[in-house]
Design a protein around this motif. Sequence first.
Motif, PDB file in Angstrom:
ATOM      1  N   TRP A 165       0.816  -1.216   0.000  1.00 30.15           N
ATOM      2  CA  TRP A 165       0.000   0.000   0.000  1.00 30.15           C
ATOM      3  C   TRP A 165       0.846   1.261   0.000  1.00 30.15           C
ATOM      4  O   TRP A 165       0.475   2.253  -0.630  1.00 30.15           O
ATOM      5  N   ASP A 166       1.996   1.276   0.696  1.00 33.20           N
ATOM      6  CA  ASP A 166       2.809   2.497   0.769  1.00 33.20           C
ATOM      7  C   ASP A 166       3.463   2.805  -0.580  1.00 33.20           C
ATOM      8  O   ASP A 166       3.591   3.966  -0.959  1.00 33.20           O
ATOM      9  N   VAL A 167       3.839   1.767  -1.332  1.00 31.11           N
ATOM     10  CA  VAL A 167       4.414   1.978  -2.660  1.00 31.11           C
ATOM     11  C   VAL A 167       3.350   2.604  -3.568  1.00 31.11           C
ATOM     12  O   VAL A 167       3.607   3.602  -4.259  1.00 31.11           O
ATOM     13  N   PHE A 168       2.153   2.046  -3.531  1.00 30.88           N
ATOM     14  CA  PHE A 168       1.059   2.574  -4.333  1.00 30.88           C
ATOM     15  C   PHE A 168       0.712   4.009  -3.909  1.00 30.88           C
ATOM     16  O   PHE A 168       0.459   4.873  -4.750  1.00 30.88           O
ATOM     17  N   ALA A 169       0.708   4.279  -2.614  1.00 32.29           N
ATOM     18  CA  ALA A 169       0.351   5.609  -2.111  1.00 32.29           C
ATOM     19  C   ALA A 169       1.351   6.660  -2.578  1.00 32.29           C
ATOM     20  O   ALA A 169       0.956   7.761  -2.977  1.00 32.29           O
ATOM     21  N   TRP A 170       2.649   6.357  -2.542  1.00 38.71           N
ATOM     22  CA  TRP A 170       3.654   7.335  -2.994  1.00 38.71           C
ATOM     23  C   TRP A 170       3.563   7.566  -4.501  1.00 38.71           C
ATOM     24  O   TRP A 170       3.729   8.694  -4.975  1.00 38.71           O
ATOM     25  N   ALA A 171       3.287   6.519  -5.260  1.00 36.43           N
ATOM     26  CA  ALA A 171       3.120   6.685  -6.706  1.00 36.43           C
ATOM     27  C   ALA A 171       1.903   7.560  -7.005  1.00 36.43           C
ATOM     28  O   ALA A 171       1.965   8.476  -7.838  1.00 36.43           O
ATOM     29  N   ALA A 172       0.808   7.302  -6.316  1.00 37.22           N
ATOM     30  CA  ALA A 172      -0.402   8.100  -6.516  1.00 37.22           C
ATOM     31  C   ALA A 172      -0.177   9.552  -6.081  1.00 37.22           C
ATOM     32  O   ALA A 172      -0.612  10.492  -6.762  1.00 37.22           O
ATOM     33  N   PHE A 173       0.517   9.743  -4.965  1.00 35.11           N
ATOM     34  CA  PHE A 173       0.791  11.093  -4.472  1.00 35.11           C
ATOM     35  C   PHE A 173       1.657  11.866  -5.467  1.00 35.11           C
ATOM     36  O   PHE A 173       1.400  13.044  -5.735  1.00 35.11           O
ATOM     37  N   ALA A 174       2.656  11.215  -6.033  1.00 36.31           N
ATOM     38  CA  ALA A 174       3.507  11.872  -7.033  1.00 36.31           C
ATOM     39  C   ALA A 174       2.687  12.266  -8.250  1.00 36.31           C
ATOM     40  O   ALA A 174       2.815  13.387  -8.769  1.00 36.31           O
ATOM     41  N   LEU A 175       1.814  11.380  -8.721  1.00 42.66           N
ATOM     42  CA  LEU A 175       0.970  11.690  -9.874  1.00 42.66           C
ATOM     43  C   LEU A 175       0.003  12.835  -9.574  1.00 42.66           C
ATOM     44  O   LEU A 175      -0.239  13.694 -10.433  1.00 42.66           O
ATOM     45  N   VAL A 176      -0.544  12.863  -8.377  1.00 44.51           N
ATOM     46  CA  VAL A 176      -1.439  13.958  -7.994  1.00 44.51           C
ATOM     47  C   VAL A 176      -0.684  15.278  -7.990  1.00 44.51           C
ATOM     48  O   VAL A 176      -1.200  16.302  -8.456  1.00 44.51           O
ATOM     49  N   LEU A 177       0.541  15.279  -7.480  1.00 47.41           N
ATOM     50  CA  LEU A 177       1.330  16.508  -7.465  1.00 47.41           C
ATOM     51  C   LEU A 177       1.681  16.963  -8.882  1.00 47.41           C
ATOM     52  O   LEU A 177       1.633  18.164  -9.190  1.00 47.41           O
ATOM     53  N   PHE A 178       2.019  16.036  -9.757  1.00 45.33           N
ATOM     54  CA  PHE A 178       2.307  16.400 -11.149  1.00 45.33           C
ATOM     55  C   PHE A 178       1.054  16.952 -11.837  1.00 45.33           C
ATOM     56  O   PHE A 178       1.120  17.911 -12.600  1.00 45.33           O
TER      57      PHE A 178
END
Length: 145
Positions: A3-16
């Motif tokens: 879940w933490d790997v997925f959360a950081w990927a999603a957070f990076a995409l949201v920021l972009f």
Amino acid sequence: MRWDVFAWAAFALVLFAAEAVLPGAFMLWLGFAAAAVFVAVWLLPVEVPLLAQVAAFVALSFVSIRIYQRWFRGRERDSDQPALNRRTAALVGRMAVLDRAIVDGRGRVQIADAYWDVAGPDLPAGARVRIIGGDAMTLQVEAAE
């Protein structure tokens, strides 16, 4: 996938995505930090505590923003029209004819379709003046030779 790997990927995409919607080159650098944490958490074989992940994100955000401030922000191109949004500065050096005489240091000129208040030495209406400066909506003038 954890879940933490997925959360950081999603957070990076949201920021972009936020950078694309609200440009300003700030969210982009936070997105780079989130992407770096994503890659680190994904590649490390051990599970990294969430507090350490957040601390890494904060540290990487600070570093990435400092990199932006130092190397990219100060390297903006010089404008070929530096007075573009400063109308009075764009008029400096231009000649004009007084529409209203300068009395007690105040008068008026017409430039194109706009009337400008002027300040300068007392001169009669119809006299040619040179614009030598200005502030806000008042142009500083001198008698043209």
